[in-house]
Design a protein around this motif. Structure first.
Motif, PDB file in Angstrom:
ATOM      1  N   THR A 342      10.150   0.408   2.484  1.00 25.53           N
ATOM      2  CA  THR A 342       9.213   1.457   2.076  1.00 25.53           C
ATOM      3  C   THR A 342       7.924   0.834   1.551  1.00 25.53           C
ATOM      4  N   VAL A 343       8.052  -0.245   0.785  1.00 29.81           N
ATOM      5  CA  VAL A 343       6.874  -0.937   0.259  1.00 29.81           C
ATOM      6  C   VAL A 343       6.048  -1.506   1.406  1.00 29.81           C
ATOM      7  N   VAL A 344       6.731  -2.096   2.388  1.00 32.63           N
ATOM      8  CA  VAL A 344       6.018  -2.657   3.536  1.00 32.63           C
ATOM      9  C   VAL A 344       5.308  -1.550   4.304  1.00 32.63           C
ATOM     10  N   ALA A 345       5.998  -0.432   4.505  1.00 33.49           N
ATOM     11  CA  ALA A 345       5.392   0.692   5.231  1.00 33.49           C
ATOM     12  C   ALA A 345       4.185   1.247   4.486  1.00 33.49           C
ATOM     13  N   LEU A 346       4.255   1.281   3.155  1.00 32.02           N
ATOM     14  CA  LEU A 346       3.123   1.765   2.357  1.00 32.02           C
ATOM     15  C   LEU A 346       1.913   0.849   2.541  1.00 32.02           C
ATOM     16  N   ARG A 347       2.147  -0.443   2.485  1.00 36.25           N
ATOM     17  CA  ARG A 347       1.022  -1.373   2.637  1.00 36.25           C
ATOM     18  C   ARG A 347       0.459  -1.312   4.063  1.00 36.25           C
ATOM     19  N   ALA A 348       1.346  -1.116   5.034  1.00 30.45           N
ATOM     20  CA  ALA A 348       0.874  -0.990   6.415  1.00 30.45           C
ATOM     21  C   ALA A 348       0.018   0.274   6.569  1.00 30.45           C
ATOM     22  N   ARG A 349       0.460   1.357   5.922  1.00 31.53           N
ATOM     23  CA  ARG A 349      -0.316   2.601   5.972  1.00 31.53           C
ATOM     24  C   ARG A 349      -1.675   2.410   5.325  1.00 31.53           C
ATOM     25  N   ALA A 350      -1.708   1.728   4.185  1.00 31.08           N
ATOM     26  CA  ALA A 350      -2.979   1.467   3.501  1.00 31.08           C
ATOM     27  C   ALA A 350      -3.903   0.628   4.373  1.00 31.08           C
ATOM     28  N   ALA A 351      -3.331  -0.354   5.078  1.00 30.39           N
ATOM     29  CA  ALA A 351      -4.136  -1.204   5.958  1.00 30.39           C
ATOM     30  C   ALA A 351      -4.737  -0.387   7.098  1.00 30.39           C
ATOM     31  N   GLU A 352      -3.961   0.584   7.624  1.00 31.60           N
ATOM     32  CA  GLU A 352      -4.480   1.451   8.685  1.00 31.60           C
ATOM     33  C   GLU A 352      -5.652   2.291   8.185  1.00 31.60           C
ATOM     34  N   VAL A 353      -5.515   2.847   6.958  1.00 32.86           N
ATOM     35  CA  VAL A 353      -6.586   3.669   6.383  1.00 32.86           C
ATOM     36  C   VAL A 353      -7.837   2.836   6.170  1.00 32.86           C
ATOM     37  N   VAL A 354      -7.664   1.620   5.633  1.00 23.83           N
ATOM     38  CA  VAL A 354      -8.809   0.738   5.404  1.00 23.83           C
ATOM     39  C   VAL A 354      -9.509   0.429   6.719  1.00 23.83           C
TER      40      VAL A 354
END
Length: 435
Positions: A342-354
């Motif tokens: 879940t933590v990895v998915a959150l950071r991946a989502r943040a990277a997509e938004v950035v």
């Protein structure tokens, strides 16, 4: 991730069944490889000793995996399903972890507190690593089991709760033939148990130690370590006629010492008793030798009867408390592993938004040069990293609590994370994302 153990031991099966189920050499490798190849099993470790055969696995489906492991056991041991299943035990998750930790501490051994099991567990993990059947989960589980076992022996007097199989056997020997000081001992085999027997006999004051082994060089090494002598295996009968004690533990598939051989030796020494300690499973010595005059036979079953009361000693209760603490610690690690995707998915989502927002900015401000765009990108990423740092650290900390996995569910809801994206995170990516 479900940890499962399926096995049988001296606690659940008579020695006759354990004897049939015993595996050696390639048999252990083949069983482990076949179990690990099953579709529902991700990892597997096989613990095979003289009085237990256990498979530890990280599985996806409980019932299917139990059935598959049971079937593999029947195929590789040659025991029929109806002969094997009454003696099998099955534990999963916390109970499976608890069982392994108890085994590592010597609480489940025939002789309580014996430390030899730690070396056997270490060897089981080494084999699984060599064959590629142990991954992140079982590596962590077995490594912690080894730490728990060492902690039990360091922090308690569990070593005094029970003695080694050899020591208990020698107590029986002195009851049968009197003090063993100055006597002659013949040891058949040159493995770890045989080496332990040789060292124990030397400390007990045995006058002469003779080692007979199929591989002469290996027997010679054991003999040299205790000031004994090695003989070729085909001279075993000759040496038996001179021995006061016979200790055998070869791990062979069939009998090593038969009744006729012992009877012939006894005819050469009328009036002189012989004590036989058979520590092998399957048995090395024909159990019918117990019917010969002047011969006393003690096997693993007899030793088990002698040490049954050791489990009531106070040190056992201390070790049980250590096991309970360590089981809770491992459960916390399991929960932290489950929240990591879940933590990895959150950071991946943040990277997509950035990335998306930086693309939009590039379209709106085309006049920015490369240096300026890099500066803006680094600033945005630093802001996002700082905002995510505290919640990701906290969710990993809270995940170790008994209700910790629910925090991952909250995180997924708050940030609208795709469950499939979370499940797609691989173990290597998880490691990278939570470091």
């Amino acid at each position: 991730m479900t940890i499962l153990v399926v096995g049988l031991s001296h606690r659940t099966a008579p020695l006759s069944v354990l004897e049939q189920a015993a595996l050696t050499g390639d048999g252990v490798d083949r069983l482990l490889t076949d179990v690990a190849a099953a579709e529902t099993i991700g990892e597997a470790v096989l613990l095979a000793t003289c009085n237990r055969l256990e498979i530890y696995a990280d599985v996806e489906k409980f019932h299917t995996s139990v059935a598959g492991i049971t079937q593999a056991l029947t195929q590789h041991t040659g025991l029929a399903l109806e002969a094997l299943t009454p003696h099998l035990y099955v534990h999963y998750d916390e109970r499976a972890v608890q069982h392994l930790f108890r085994v590592a501490c010597g609480l489940d051994s025939m002789v309580v507190g014996e430390a030899q099991i730690l070396g056997q567990i270490k060897g089981a993990l080494a084999l699984a690593q060599k064959l590629g059947t142990a991954g992140r989960v079982l590596n962590e589980l077995v490594q912690q089991a080894l730490r728990v076992g060492k902690r039990a022996h360091t922090e308690t007097e569990i070593d005094k709760a029970g003695q080694s199989l050899v020591t208990v056997g020698l107590e029986a020997a002195e009851e049968a033939i009197g003090p063993i000081t100055g006597k002659t001992a013949l040891i058949v085999g040159a493995g770890s148990v045989s080496a332990l027997a040789a060292a124990t006999l030397r400390r007990a004051g045995v006058g002469r130690i003779v080692i007979a082994n199929r591989t002469y060089e290996r027997g010679a090494r054991v003999a040299a370590s205790v000031g004994g002598e090695a003989i070729p295996f085909d001279r075993t009968g000759e040496a038996l006629a001179d021995a006061d004690l016979l200790v055998s533990c070869t791990g062979a598939a069939g009998l090593v010492i038969d009744t006729d051989q012992v009877a012939a030796a006894m005819r050469q020494r009328p009036g002189r008793p012989l004590f036989v300690l058979d520590l092998a499973l399957p048995h090395d010595v024909d159990q019918a030798v117990a019917d010969l005059e002047e011969v006393t036979l003690v096997n693993l079953e007899r030793i088990s009867e002698r040490v049954a009361d050791d489990r009531r000693l106070p040190s056992v209760e201390q070790v049980q408390r250590i096991v309970a603490e360590e089981v809770a610690e491992f459960a916390g690690w399991q929960r932290s592993v489950r929240v990591a995707p879940t933590v990895v998915a959150l950071r991946a989502r943040a990277a997509e938004v950035v990335a998306s927002e930086l693309d939009r900015l590039a379209g709106r401000l085309p006049e920015l040069d490369e240096r300026q765009r890099d500066e803006v990108a680094q600033t945005v990423r630093r802001v996002v990293d700082k905002l995510l740092h505290t919640p990701t650290v906290r969710v990993k900390e809270m995940a170790r609590r008994p209700d910790g996995v629910s925090y991952a569910d909250v995180l997924r809801e708050l940030f609208d994370l795709d469950p499939q994206a979370v499940e797609a995170v691989t173990a290597p990516e998880t490691e990278e994302g939570v470091s």
